[in-house]
Design a protein around this motif. Sequence first.
Motif, PDB file in Angstrom:
ATOM      1  N   UNK A 176       0.816  -1.229   0.000  1.00 47.67           N
ATOM      2  CA  UNK A 176       0.000   0.000   0.000  1.00 47.67           C
ATOM      3  C   UNK A 176       0.845   1.272   0.000  1.00 47.67           C
ATOM      4  N   UNK A 177       1.738   1.390  -0.963  1.00 46.06           N
ATOM      5  CA  UNK A 177       2.643   2.540  -1.005  1.00 46.06           C
ATOM      6  C   UNK A 177       1.938   3.853  -1.256  1.00 46.06           C
ATOM      7  N   UNK A 178       0.862   3.820  -2.052  1.00 46.78           N
ATOM      8  CA  UNK A 178       0.181   5.076  -2.371  1.00 46.78           C
ATOM      9  C   UNK A 178      -0.634   5.576  -1.190  1.00 46.78           C
ATOM     10  N   UNK A 183      -0.807   9.496   3.095  1.00 42.89           N
ATOM     11  CA  UNK A 183      -0.801   9.783   4.536  1.00 42.89           C
ATOM     12  C   UNK A 183       0.419  10.612   4.924  1.00 42.89           C
ATOM     13  N   UNK A 184       1.578  10.311   4.325  1.00 42.59           N
ATOM     14  CA  UNK A 184       2.777  11.090   4.617  1.00 42.59           C
ATOM     15  C   UNK A 184       2.587  12.545   4.207  1.00 42.59           C
ATOM     16  N   UNK A 185       1.956  12.770   3.053  1.00 38.62           N
ATOM     17  CA  UNK A 185       1.692  14.133   2.581  1.00 38.62           C
ATOM     18  C   UNK A 185       0.776  14.859   3.554  1.00 38.62           C
ATOM     19  N   UNK A 186      -0.306  14.185   3.970  1.00 37.05           N
ATOM     20  CA  UNK A 186      -1.279  14.825   4.848  1.00 37.05           C
ATOM     21  C   UNK A 186      -0.678  15.168   6.212  1.00 37.05           C
ATOM     22  N   UNK A 187       0.095  14.246   6.779  1.00 37.55           N
ATOM     23  CA  UNK A 187       0.681  14.517   8.093  1.00 37.55           C
ATOM     24  C   UNK A 187       1.714  15.633   8.023  1.00 37.55           C
ATOM     25  N   UNK A 188       2.443  15.703   6.907  1.00 35.26           N
ATOM     26  CA  UNK A 188       3.393  16.803   6.737  1.00 35.26           C
ATOM     27  C   UNK A 188       2.657  18.129   6.632  1.00 35.26           C
ATOM     28  N   UNK A 189       1.575  18.147   5.848  1.00 34.51           N
ATOM     29  CA  UNK A 189       0.805  19.381   5.677  1.00 34.51           C
ATOM     30  C   UNK A 189       0.196  19.857   6.991  1.00 34.51           C
ATOM     31  N   UNK A 190      -0.201  18.906   7.842  1.00 31.98           N
ATOM     32  CA  UNK A 190      -0.848  19.250   9.108  1.00 31.98           C
ATOM     33  C   UNK A 190       0.139  19.443  10.247  1.00 31.98           C
ATOM     34  N   UNK A 208       0.812   6.365   9.797  1.00 27.40           N
ATOM     35  CA  UNK A 208       0.269   5.011   9.738  1.00 27.40           C
ATOM     36  C   UNK A 208      -1.217   5.000  10.060  1.00 27.40           C
ATOM     37  N   UNK A 209      -1.594   5.748  11.062  1.00 24.80           N
ATOM     38  CA  UNK A 209      -3.000   5.790  11.451  1.00 24.80           C
ATOM     39  C   UNK A 209      -3.847   6.349  10.311  1.00 24.80           C
ATOM     40  N   UNK A 210      -3.355   7.403   9.655  1.00 23.17           N
ATOM     41  CA  UNK A 210      -4.097   7.995   8.550  1.00 23.17           C
ATOM     42  C   UNK A 210      -4.141   7.053   7.346  1.00 23.17           C
ATOM     43  N   UNK A 211      -3.022   6.378   7.071  1.00 21.88           N
ATOM     44  CA  UNK A 211      -2.981   5.442   5.944  1.00 21.88           C
ATOM     45  C   UNK A 211      -3.985   4.314   6.142  1.00 21.88           C
ATOM     46  N   UNK A 212      -4.099   3.822   7.367  1.00 24.01           N
ATOM     47  CA  UNK A 212      -5.082   2.779   7.669  1.00 24.01           C
ATOM     48  C   UNK A 212      -6.492   3.324   7.459  1.00 24.01           C
ATOM     49  N   UNK A 213      -6.716   4.556   7.890  1.00 17.90           N
ATOM     50  CA  UNK A 213      -8.024   5.182   7.689  1.00 17.90           C
ATOM     51  C   UNK A 213      -8.386   5.294   6.216  1.00 17.90           C
ATOM     52  N   UNK A 409      -2.438  19.418  -1.653  1.00 22.61           N
ATOM     53  CA  UNK A 409      -3.731  18.931  -2.153  1.00 22.61           C
ATOM     54  C   UNK A 409      -3.538  18.048  -3.383  1.00 22.61           C
ATOM     55  N   UNK A 410      -2.741  18.529  -4.347  1.00 27.76           N
ATOM     56  CA  UNK A 410      -2.507  17.748  -5.569  1.00 27.76           C
ATOM     57  C   UNK A 410      -1.898  16.397  -5.227  1.00 27.76           C
ATOM     58  N   UNK A 411      -0.879  16.408  -4.402  1.00 29.99           N
ATOM     59  CA  UNK A 411      -0.172  15.170  -4.087  1.00 29.99           C
ATOM     60  C   UNK A 411      -1.052  14.206  -3.304  1.00 29.99           C
ATOM     61  N   UNK A 412      -1.793  14.732  -2.316  1.00 32.38           N
ATOM     62  CA  UNK A 412      -2.647  13.857  -1.504  1.00 32.38           C
ATOM     63  C   UNK A 412      -3.732  13.211  -2.356  1.00 32.38           C
TER      64      UNK A 412
END
Length: 601
Positions: A176-178, A183-190, A208-213, A409-412
């Motif tokens: 699940x790399x994407x 998730x990495x993009x979102x956590x960095x942005x936040x 990890x928590x966001x990626x699972x979500x 936004x684009x990347x996420x």
Amino acid sequence: MTLDDSDAPTVEDGAADAGEADAESEANRDSEKRVYASEAEARQYRGTWYLPLPYDQLKEAPESDDYPERGDGGAFRLTDLPRVPRVRHILGPSAIMLGASLGSGETLFWPVLVAQHGWAVYWAFVVGVFTQFFINTELQRWTVATGESIFRSMARIHRGWPTLFLLFGFASLGWPGWAAGAAQVATTALGLDGVSVGAFGLTLPSWKLLAIGLMLLIWLSYQISSVMYNAVEAFQVGLLFIATGTAVVLVLYAGSLGELTNLSAAVVNVGRLPEGMDIAVFLGGLAFAGAGGYLNLSQSLWVREKGYGMGNYQGRVKNPLIGDDPEPIERDGFTFRPTELNVRRWRGWWRAVQLEHFFTFVVGLLFVATILMSVSSKYAPGTTTDAIGMWLTEIAPALGGVGALLVFVVLFVALFTTEYAIVESFVRNSADAMYEVFGRDAGWDLSQIFWRLLTVFTAWGVLIILLFTTPFEGQEPFFFLVVGAALSGVMMWPYTALTLVINTTRLPEHLQPGWLRVVAMWWASGFYGYFSVLLVGQTLATWTGETFRTTAGVVGSGPGGYVLWTIFFLVQTYAVVRSIQGKRRAAGTVDAADGRDRLFS
């Protein structure tokens, strides 16, 4: 010269001519109505359209040159090809494919390759996109002509083929790399990068928590529609519009369109690779100049679900929790008598298939990916980091404020829509492959296989996200992507060759690809085969030393490398020879084919 009274046109003659012209015009209109669907009928395709037929009451197609070869399967049932809808009514399958490409080639592999090596590598992106156009449309040919999936066509040759590609698909898409990347993009942005969160008695990194979500959100989205495909198309098209619109705003804000003046470097460097180019990343880029690998095989299943051609008579995969009664996917599909009307409809369908894929997939890819490459070229030239790191640690800080937000936004959205397409593609392909190889004979239901596989694959993704940490901490997402992309590129070689052989040896003359397409598929098979051998040799050489080393010029390879090159040349020769034999054998065997090899047939 003068006309005498007998030669002069009379009022009656003029009326007769007008009457004949009107009659001819009316006949042409009637003929068009018999070929093309009315507006009301065509609108049925905007969702998905299934038209059930009394399968057991239909006549079986005889074993003759007019019909597809049965191979290891039963006879096709005879019925007329449906009338042809307008292209605007059948948009969908290629939009899903474009969405699958957003988080791979469009925003990751090619922007980072252009940033690292300049516009000199852009030629390979263009070649990859057009190569995949021919591959993807040829993957649809059997399904439009018979209603059977590409996996069923392979099973008619040998049941081992669908199984092989299923295993290849899991190896390339089972990570699940994407979702992890999004998730990495979102956590960095936040501002949550490096932050751990307690959940379910565990302490997990926030990404990890966001990626699972995100994985669970994908699973839940399938539960809103009785037809699985409808949910996918709706979500993917919506995400596609968000990502594309935001990308356009980002490029205008970044003021990077001036970078496109450097495109001339791509023209003068066609066929050349920069020194030090990582073959794994390059092959991944070639595979993901589009969707790539196992994802491409989904084109066959998506057009069946949409109701293209003879797929209109096959059932759709329903949600067993909320769907109505299951719709049958007949083991042995349908075919049509090669009458003048059916052949005209076939040519209309084939034109619509090509236009839908070209204007959605090819034009969309070239536009969005190129403008995003201009951003990476301007703000991260010579970058030494991976693609996700390039966007997050170099481009976003350089733009700052609104620009950084647009990057996030684009990347996420791009990464999330690609993960969505990957889950959909893997589950749909694998369910169909399992069903055709042994599930149907065991009495399994395709919709049940799909739903259970969706649940298992989602759980597998969650497990991998939970377990994968060191030694690649901080680099997990892109590591997954490179591995999956390289395997996708290797996978495209055998199924491209196999698809070519199927379409030229098992379809009758009026359904076969024209010579232009045959040559394009020779190129595609050789293209992916060549770089696959380079990658496999390079990989084996890291484990065995020089024994399996492969060189770009072949000469100078190790002993094992020469074996790999020999396999490549044998496979390529077989595909070329068999396709030529198939074309020649079929020539002149079907009267309605009129003996002409149409340029884009």
